[in-house]
Design a protein around this motif. Sequence first.
Motif, short mmCIF file in Angstrom:
data_model
loop_
_atom_site.label_atom_id
_atom_site.label_comp_id
_atom_site.label_asym_id
_atom_site.label_seq_id
_atom_site.Cartn_x
_atom_site.Cartn_y
_atom_site.Cartn_z
N SER A 43 1.15 -1.24 0.01
CA SER A 43 -0.17 -0.14 0.07
C SER A 43 0.84 1.41 -0.22
O SER A 43 1.94 1.20 0.46
CB SER A 43 -0.91 -0.04 1.31
N HIS A 44 0.59 2.21 -0.75
CA HIS A 44 1.23 3.55 -0.76
C HIS A 44 0.39 4.46 -1.25
O HIS A 44 -0.49 4.44 -2.03
CB HIS A 44 2.41 3.46 -1.67
N SER A 45 0.47 5.70 -0.72
CA SER A 45 -0.18 6.92 -0.88
C SER A 45 0.15 7.61 -2.06
O SER A 45 -0.59 8.36 -2.77
CB SER A 45 -0.49 7.98 0.21
N ASN A 46 1.41 7.52 -2.66
CA ASN A 46 1.86 8.11 -3.69
C ASN A 46 1.68 7.56 -4.80
O ASN A 46 1.92 6.30 -5.22
CB ASN A 46 3.52 8.22 -3.56
N PRO A 47 0.96 8.10 -5.74
CA PRO A 47 0.60 7.66 -7.17
C PRO A 47 1.79 6.92 -7.85
O PRO A 47 1.57 5.94 -8.56
CB PRO A 47 -0.31 8.61 -7.90
N ALA A 48 3.00 7.38 -7.86
CA ALA A 48 4.08 7.10 -8.62
C ALA A 48 4.55 5.77 -7.97
O ALA A 48 4.93 4.96 -8.93
CB ALA A 48 5.31 8.09 -8.61
N ARG A 49 4.61 5.74 -6.71
CA ARG A 49 4.90 4.45 -6.11
C ARG A 49 4.10 3.45 -6.43
O ARG A 49 4.35 1.96 -6.84
CB ARG A 49 5.24 4.44 -4.62
N ARG A 50 2.56 3.71 -6.33
CA ARG A 50 1.79 2.58 -6.56
C ARG A 50 1.91 2.10 -8.12
O ARG A 50 1.86 0.89 -8.36
CB ARG A 50 0.20 3.23 -6.54
N LYS A 51 2.24 3.18 -8.94
CA LYS A 51 2.39 2.64 -10.28
C LYS A 51 3.63 1.70 -10.65
O LYS A 51 3.45 0.81 -11.49
CB LYS A 51 2.36 3.85 -11.03
N VAL A 52 4.65 1.79 -10.01
CA VAL A 52 5.58 1.24 -9.94
C VAL A 52 5.72 -0.30 -9.72
O VAL A 52 5.76 -1.34 -10.47
CB VAL A 52 6.84 1.65 -9.20
N PHE A 53 4.67 -0.50 -8.63
CA PHE A 53 4.22 -1.94 -7.97
C PHE A 53 3.51 -2.74 -9.06
O PHE A 53 3.42 -3.79 -9.43
CB PHE A 53 3.84 -1.99 -6.68
N GLU A 54 2.28 -1.79 -9.48
CA GLU A 54 1.36 -2.38 -10.31
C GLU A 54 1.93 -2.67 -11.53
O GLU A 54 1.41 -3.66 -12.17
CB GLU A 54 0.24 -1.18 -10.19
N SER A 55 3.03 -2.19 -12.09
CA SER A 55 3.46 -2.15 -13.43
C SER A 55 4.19 -3.79 -13.47
O SER A 55 4.21 -4.45 -14.75
CB SER A 55 4.73 -1.20 -13.58
N PHE A 56 4.42 -4.43 -12.49
CA PHE A 56 4.87 -5.72 -12.46
C PHE A 56 4.13 -7.05 -11.77
O PHE A 56 4.54 -7.91 -11.31
CB PHE A 56 6.17 -5.90 -12.11
N GLY A 57 2.53 -6.23 -11.50
CA GLY A 57 1.57 -7.43 -10.96
C GLY A 57 1.33 -7.29 -9.73
O GLY A 57 0.64 -8.10 -8.93
N VAL A 58 2.07 -6.61 -8.91
CA VAL A 58 1.66 -6.42 -7.15
C VAL A 58 0.42 -5.66 -7.27
O VAL A 58 0.09 -4.70 -7.65
CB VAL A 58 3.02 -5.73 -6.72
N GLN A 59 -0.21 -6.48 -6.13
CA GLN A 59 -1.69 -6.07 -5.74
C GLN A 59 -1.62 -4.72 -4.81
O GLN A 59 -0.73 -5.06 -3.80
CB GLN A 59 -2.60 -7.08 -5.17
N LEU A 60 -2.22 -3.66 -5.03
CA LEU A 60 -2.21 -2.52 -4.06
C LEU A 60 -3.34 -2.33 -3.48
O LEU A 60 -4.49 -2.33 -4.08
CB LEU A 60 -1.97 -1.28 -5.01
N LEU A 61 -3.26 -2.25 -1.92
CA LEU A 61 -4.38 -2.25 -1.22
C LEU A 61 -4.47 -0.70 -0.52
O LEU A 61 -3.60 0.00 -0.71
CB LEU A 61 -4.17 -3.26 -0.01
N PRO A 62 -5.81 -0.50 -0.10
CA PRO A 62 -6.11 1.23 0.56
C PRO A 62 -5.23 1.59 1.46
O PRO A 62 -4.65 2.62 1.47
CB PRO A 62 -7.45 0.95 0.71
N ARG A 63 -4.93 0.51 2.46
CA ARG A 63 -4.15 0.68 3.62
C ARG A 63 -3.23 -0.29 4.17
O ARG A 63 -3.23 -1.42 3.82
CB ARG A 63 -5.10 1.01 4.72
N ASN A 64 -2.18 0.33 5.10
CA ASN A 64 -1.26 -0.76 5.51
C ASN A 64 -1.96 -1.92 6.06
O ASN A 64 -1.64 -3.12 6.38
CB ASN A 64 -0.14 -0.11 6.42
N HIS A 65 -2.90 -1.49 7.06
CA HIS A 65 -3.70 -2.53 7.72
C HIS A 65 -4.58 -3.54 7.04
O HIS A 65 -4.29 -4.77 7.30
CB HIS A 65 -4.81 -1.66 8.38
N ASP A 66 -4.77 -3.15 5.86
CA ASP A 66 -5.32 -4.09 4.80
C ASP A 66 -4.12 -4.96 4.22
O ASP A 66 -4.52 -6.17 4.15
CB ASP A 66 -5.97 -3.42 3.68
N VAL A 67 -3.06 -4.46 4.19
CA VAL A 67 -1.89 -5.55 3.65
C VAL A 67 -1.54 -6.44 4.74
O VAL A 67 -1.45 -7.70 4.55
CB VAL A 67 -0.54 -4.49 3.48
N VAL A 68 -1.63 -6.02 5.97
CA VAL A 68 -1.24 -6.98 7.36
C VAL A 68 -2.50 -8.02 7.23
O VAL A 68 -2.14 -9.29 7.43
CB VAL A 68 -1.22 -6.31 8.67
#
Length: 242
Positions: A43-68
Amino acid sequence: MEVLTIPTDTYKLGFIGAGKMAESIARGVVQSGVLPASRIRTSHSNPARRKVFESFGVQLLPRNHDVVEDSDVVIFSVKPQEWAGNNRFIRVMPNTPAAVGEAASVMSLGAAATEEDGDLIAKLFGSVGKIWKADDKLFDAITGLSGSGPAYIYLAIEALADGGVAAGLPRELALGLASQTVLGAATMASKTGKHPGQLKDDVTSPGGTTISGIHELEKGGFRGVLMNAVVAAARRSRELSS
């Protein structure tokens, strides 16, 4: 208290902290085939960092709590002073070459971590390079050497290339030769089992070109400067974690 078993063949991996180090580890894990990107989330609030992870298939969740909540194994890619109080943890110091499968990582098991936990993490980080076990008290020194060390080597590669240009080489050729020379030398040191001093002697003939270059490095305090860099970084690591 019952210890929950982590399903080693199907576990989901979460990252708290989606910076460059987390990206390097995640990319390396996916490229090695240990985990598919679909089983990694962050999870990350910065759109640029989110886009980097999404670019190779990682799932982005809304909050760190959701990741845990949605992960079996969580990597806290944050500064040590941000760690929670849970003692079923394993401290790992990787470095950014994880992104190309050549990380130098060190791990230390927390008090409640099981041997199975250790094996899982060793396999995970072993898939992106080499991993050692060490006592937690050594981690500041490890940070100074392998954690910060890639930056020292990038400076050395750049300087070698600049030297090649100064001697008359085209920039692209100089940079390629410098990068491959460092890679080759590191591979020799890692795989031959010879002491680096012996490897140095093997290419240093009497009155030749190499000893002339080494003489200049010694006059400039090359080895002392590198030693000081490691010690300074280790000292700063201690300051940041206190």
